[in-house]
Structures are given as C-alpha cells and as structure tokens.
Design a protein around this motif. Sequence first.
Motif, PDB file in Angstrom:
ATOM      1  N   ASP A 131      52.607  38.072  38.916  1.00  0.00           N
ATOM      2  CA  ASP A 131      51.639  37.314  39.056  1.00  0.00           C
ATOM      3  C   ASP A 131      50.696  37.621  38.214  1.00  0.00           C
ATOM      4  OD1 ASP A 131      52.731  37.233  41.603  1.00  0.00           O
ATOM      5  OD2 ASP A 131      51.869  38.644  42.838  1.00  0.00           O
ATOM      6  N   HIS A 132      50.537  38.371  36.807  1.00  0.00           N
ATOM      7  CA  HIS A 132      49.534  38.911  36.218  1.00  0.00           C
ATOM      8  C   HIS A 132      49.741  38.948  35.123  1.00  0.00           C
ATOM      9  CE1 HIS A 132      46.654  39.935  39.883  1.00  0.00           C
ATOM     10  NE2 HIS A 132      48.266  41.078  40.417  1.00  0.00           N
ATOM     11  N   LEU A 133      51.088  38.269  34.630  1.00  0.00           N
ATOM     12  CA  LEU A 133      51.496  38.130  33.302  1.00  0.00           C
ATOM     13  C   LEU A 133      50.597  37.871  32.597  1.00  0.00           C
ATOM     14  CD1 LEU A 133      54.554  38.031  31.842  1.00  0.00           C
ATOM     15  CD2 LEU A 133      54.999  35.643  32.169  1.00  0.00           C
ATOM     16  N   ASP A 134      49.566  36.901  32.869  1.00  0.00           N
ATOM     17  CA  ASP A 134      48.310  36.327  31.909  1.00  0.00           C
ATOM     18  C   ASP A 134      47.877  37.377  30.713  1.00  0.00           C
ATOM     19  OD1 ASP A 134      47.210  36.726  34.228  1.00  0.00           O
ATOM     20  OD2 ASP A 134      45.232  35.266  34.563  1.00  0.00           O
ATOM     21  N   VAL A 135      47.270  38.873  31.778  1.00  0.00           N
ATOM     22  CA  VAL A 135      46.829  40.085  31.366  1.00  0.00           C
ATOM     23  C   VAL A 135      47.760  41.109  31.239  1.00  0.00           C
ATOM     24  CG1 VAL A 135      45.182  41.939  32.401  1.00  0.00           C
ATOM     25  CG2 VAL A 135      44.645  39.357  33.270  1.00  0.00           C
ATOM     26  N   LEU A 136      48.380  40.771  31.569  1.00  0.00           N
ATOM     27  CA  LEU A 136      50.397  42.474  31.047  1.00  0.00           C
ATOM     28  C   LEU A 136      50.237  41.601  29.844  1.00  0.00           C
ATOM     29  CD1 LEU A 136      51.340  43.465  34.627  1.00  0.00           C
ATOM     30  CD2 LEU A 136      50.071  44.870  32.907  1.00  0.00           C
ATOM     31  N   GLY A 137      50.072  40.608  29.251  1.00  0.00           N
ATOM     32  CA  GLY A 137      50.665  40.276  28.318  1.00  0.00           C
ATOM     33  C   GLY A 137      49.847  40.337  27.113  1.00  0.00           C
ATOM     34  N   TRP A 138      48.830  39.987  27.007  1.00  0.00           N
ATOM     35  CA  TRP A 138      47.809  41.401  25.781  1.00  0.00           C
ATOM     36  C   TRP A 138      47.846  42.634  26.220  1.00  0.00           C
ATOM     37  CZ3 TRP A 138      46.784  38.263  22.290  1.00  0.00           C
ATOM     38  CH2 TRP A 138      46.484  36.405  22.981  1.00  0.00           C
ATOM     39  N   LEU A 139      48.397  43.496  27.638  1.00  0.00           N
ATOM     40  CA  LEU A 139      48.061  44.203  27.193  1.00  0.00           C
ATOM     41  C   LEU A 139      49.216  45.254  26.944  1.00  0.00           C
ATOM     42  CD1 LEU A 139      46.660  45.541  30.851  1.00  0.00           C
ATOM     43  CD2 LEU A 139      45.843  45.589  28.793  1.00  0.00           C
ATOM     44  N   ALA A 140      50.392  44.602  26.880  1.00  0.00           N
ATOM     45  CA  ALA A 140      51.785  45.469  26.591  1.00  0.00           C
ATOM     46  C   ALA A 140      51.877  44.314  24.507  1.00  0.00           C
ATOM     47  CB  ALA A 140      53.166  44.287  27.131  1.00  0.00           C
ATOM     48  N   LEU A 141      50.913  43.289  24.276  1.00  0.00           N
ATOM     49  CA  LEU A 141      51.300  43.140  22.957  1.00  0.00           C
ATOM     50  C   LEU A 141      50.938  43.903  22.484  1.00  0.00           C
ATOM     51  CD1 LEU A 141      50.919  40.021  21.639  1.00  0.00           C
ATOM     52  CD2 LEU A 141      48.934  40.218  21.413  1.00  0.00           C
TER      53      LEU A 141
END
Length: 271
Positions: free
Chosen positions: A25-35
């Motif tokens: 549901d929050h891939l847009d935010v977690l994608g940047w956090l996991a970068l």
Amino acid sequence: MAAPKTSMWRRVFVQIDCAFWCIHDHLDVLGWLALPTLATLITSGVLIVQIWRNWDIPVGLNVLLGWLVIPFLALMVFTVLPLPCAVFAWKLADGETASVGECFAWCGRKFWRLAIVLFKLSFFFLGSLLLMGLPLLAIWPRSCLAPLVVLFEKDRRVFRRTQKLIREDMSVTLMGMLYLCMGLVLGGFVALPRLLVATPALGSHLLDSEWRRVIGEYLWIFETFTIAALLTAVAVAWWISLTLVYHDIRAVREGEDLRRRIAAYRAKASV
C-alpha cells in the motif's frame, strides 16, 4: 469470559501479512526509504564479484572473507539501513503517514544513541561469527529490538529494556526463521537461469555455444541485482514486522493505548 488465547504461529503470520500489505500500500514511500539498502547491496555485490573474478585471492583470505568479514558487514547493513522503514511503520501504526524526509530526519536525531548501541552490537555480531554463529541463535531474539528502543524510547538501559519487552522471544525467533527460509527459497529461484544454462538435460543444448558463453559471462549482473532486490525486500519486511510486534507490545501489553484513551477522555470531560 476470557478471550481465547491466540496461537504463536497465528500472531507471527498476522505480523508478516501486515508487513507485506504495508509495503504493497505504501510502495512509493518505502521504495525511497529502502533505496540506501538496495544501493549498498548492489555496490557491495558488484565489488565482491569483481574482486573474486579478477584477483587471485589466497585460500585463507578467501575463507576469512566468506566466513567472517562479509557476514559481519551484511549483519550491520541489515541492522542499520532499513531503520527509516521501521520509523514509517511505527508512524503508520499510530495512525500517521510520515514522509520520506521525516523518517530519515527521525533517525538522524537519534544518530548518536544508535551509533553507541550499534557499536556494542557489532562486538556481539563479531564474537558470534567467530563461534560459528551459535551465540547469535541464542541471544539475538533478546537484542534485536534494541534499535527500536533507541528510536522510540528514551530509556538509557537499552538492552535491559529490550529483554523486558521480549518475554516471549520464541515468536520473534519463529518470525526470523520464516524470513530466513523465505530469503533462501527466493534466492534459489535466482540460481535457476545458471542451472538451466549449465545443464544439457534442462535444455541448454538448444542454445548455440557462443550464446551459452555470453550468457554465462554476464549472468552475474542479473544475479547480483536480483539478489540485492530480494534481500532488500526481505530486510524491509522484517523490520516492519518487528516494528509492528514492538508497537503491539507497548500498546496492548504495557497499556499505552489504554492510557492514551483515558487521557483523551479526561481532556474531553474537563472541557
């Protein structure tokens, strides 16, 4: 009448399921956090492969790197870099949606406390690896919440507080074993292309020898990027699950949720 006791396996699967839905549901935010985790794993993987392909490393040094140095660095990476994702999960469990900058800023404000705890954990990781990882299996469930205690509490006795939180550390151990098995199974699928190319019985004879040589020469690029992505996903999901367990312990068992409701009721009644 007392509510039926929830089984340990059910609690573990619920937390893992919640973690995957959180990522979905929050891939847009977690994608940047996991970068940062992904970039570090890709860079490290490419560097290690190039060293092993181009340098003639002595056998003793090879064993030392594979047995001690690389696992130690991997443990530190998986302990430190996904922590902004844990902050996002904590805020989400509280009913808030934090931005990417807010999650990194939260970790930045706790930098020195985190550095001290991670410095102590590094000795534990190193000593465990020297003893074939056996102490890690026994003590790790009682210390894995230490970074979360640093992030979300002010208690200076971090490890004592962690042991107090984890009374039922078996559930954390089971969850860790499930994530480890998940990573191994997914990693096995990454090895399938190399197995197909190298095994005539599986159809490699259908390819021209030159194509097999080219694929074998550059297949490491696909493997490195894929393994890095899978490890990042597992690490992020693990920290989100662990954060939800920690939030549940504090909200339900320690009564923080009830205290908040009582405080809100008193504030409303005094108006």
